[in-house]
Design an enzyme around this catalytic site. Structure first.
Site, short mmCIF file in Angstrom:
data_model
loop_
_atom_site.label_atom_id
_atom_site.label_comp_id
_atom_site.label_asym_id
_atom_site.label_seq_id
_atom_site.Cartn_x
_atom_site.Cartn_y
_atom_site.Cartn_z
N GLY A 111 0.84 -1.21 0.00
CA GLY A 111 0.00 0.00 0.00
C GLY A 111 0.86 1.24 0.00
N ASN A 112 0.28 2.37 0.33
CA ASN A 112 1.06 3.61 0.45
C ASN A 112 0.44 4.50 1.52
OD1 ASN A 112 -0.90 5.49 -0.87
ND2 ASN A 112 -0.53 4.11 -2.60
#
Ligand code: CTP
Length: 406
Positions: free
Chosen positions: A216-217
């Site tokens: 993810g980020n």
């Protein structure tokens, strides 16, 4: 312009800009408007009730009760009397109280009782104005249907120069005049994007590795959610396609479509794209996804682990290739070097009408935080640089820029 028979109520708070209200009252009375003024106690330190009562030809009210005789001033009647209530200058203190239903003075009681449209014109120092809590109060008040008369950039009482200076009395007069002479339509219909369908994307995407892990980020989704809110206020019908986030849309009219992966986001956007007038891709879509998702949690065995990744579809580019002449497509660019150049390349490569560049080089801006600093680049390579602001204010700038394109 003849304002005879129009009933104007003005609520004055404690700010140096209070002197401008004397001039406003004079302008209104000259055009035969009926004007009544209420003041907070601190407003009286800046301008006397006598000045405003002489100019308005009506007593100025500040207290709930009359002098020691058991009588009281009826805030409900006053709220029902007015055709429009203007709170100006509106201080951070009063805005915060109005936004939160606090009612510890007469001006606020009148506000809570008012049946008419309410306008408010903030006046304060630039840092106070840009503080997230002041911006949150303003957003909340606008959400209740009150109308902001934004302050101007200029010299402030503190000696600083910036946003926070209340507009001049002539401008206040013009706003009230326009309001009183216009057939009052429902607020949600009068925005610059009334009738437009807009799709906004927000947040990160999660690319599964196994049933418990993902790539993810750090995107929080705040920018996209703020955009959805600002677009709704401008009258648009908004669909918000969001990756995983804990945020809730600020407005019940926003149609939230929750997705997880880049592929889900692609499907949600592609399906809805033909119906949209405007699409704004603010999501931080993963550029790569694992080739395979393990069915069971991957166990460690002491050896190194490699995960093979393949590129995801660039959603924005895909939409850009299908865009009709009537549709407006806006992208974001997050860059860390040669920012302008890279953003301009993306604008062309993805067939966009506008790109919003945010840079991670600015302290306090970008992922996760409450503020952002953007540069908006148009197709004709027109470049507008904005200063560091709360994301709600950045969203308004973007909506204004999009409205100009439409
Ligand atoms: N974007 C997209 N689909 C992807 C990746 C990005 O729609 N798979 C969109 C983003 O929502 C944003 C724009 O493309 O509006 C630019 O994203 P950014 O991460 O800045 O650039 P990339 O195109 O991914 O290129 P790079 O990471 O190489 O800078």
């Amino acid at each position: 312009m003849d304002l005879s028979g129009k009933k104007m109520l003005i609520g004055v708070c404690g700010s140096i800009a209070a002197y401008k209200i004397a001039l406003l009252v004079r302008l209104l009375v000259k055009e035969e408007a009926e004007v009544k003024v209420v003041m907070t106690a601190s407003a009286q330190e800046f301008i006397t009730p006598l000045t405003l009562s002489v100019l308005s030809k009506n007593p100025v009210l500040s207290e709930f009760t009359k002098e020691n005789n058991g009588g009281w001033h009826n805030h409900v009647e006053l709220g029902a009397w007015a055709d429009v209530y203007l709170v100006a200058p509106a201080t951070a203190n009063t805005l915060g109280k109005m936004a939160n239903g606090i009612c510890d003075n007469f001006l606020l009681a009148v506000y809570l009782s008012a049946k008419c449209p309410v306008y408010f014109a903030p006046a304060m120092d630039l840092d106070m104005y840009n503080h997230p809590s002041t911006q949150a109060s303003i957003s909340k008040l606008e959400g209740y249907g009150n109308v902001l008369i934004p302050p101007e950039d200029g010299e402030l009482a503190s000696g600083l120069v910036g946003e926070g200076r209340m507009v001049e009395p002539e401008k206040l007069y013009e706003v009230l005049n326009t309001h009183l002479n216009r057939s009052v339509k429902k607020k949600s219909k009068v925005g610059t994007l009334a009738g437009k369908k807009v799709l906004v994307t927000a947040g990160p995407t999660y690319e599964a590795i196994d049933p418990v892990r993902f790539i993810g980020n750090h995107s929080s989704g705040k920018m996209g959610f703020a955009l959805a809110d600002a677009l709704t206020r401008a009258g648009a019908s908004v669909t918000l396609v969001s990756g995983p986030t804990s945020l809730k849309p600020a407005n019940a009219n926003i149609d939230l479509v929750s997705v997880v992966s880049a592929e889900d986001m692609l499907n949600a956007c592609s399906e809805r794209f033909p119906d949209q007038d405007i699409v704004i891709m603010s999501a931080a879509v993963a550029d790569f996804t694992p080739v395979e998702v393990a069915h069971h949690k991957i166990k460690k065995n002491g050896a190194a682990l490699s995960i093979e990744l393949i590129p995801t579809v660039d959603i924005l580019k895909e939409l850009g290739s299908k865009k009709t002449k009537k549709q407006v497509l806006v992208g974001f660019a997050l860059e860390t070097e040669n920012e302008l150049e890279h953003a301009q390349e993306k604008l062309k490569k993805k067939n966009l009408d506008m790109i919003v560049l945010n840079s991670l080089n600015d302290k306090g801006a970008g992922f996760g935080g409450d503020q952002n600093k953007v540069t908006i680049i148009g197709r004709g390579n027109n470049i507008a640089e904005y200063k560091l602001k709360p994301k709600a204010a950045v969203a308004k700038d973007i909506v204004n820029a999009v409205s100009e394109l439409i």
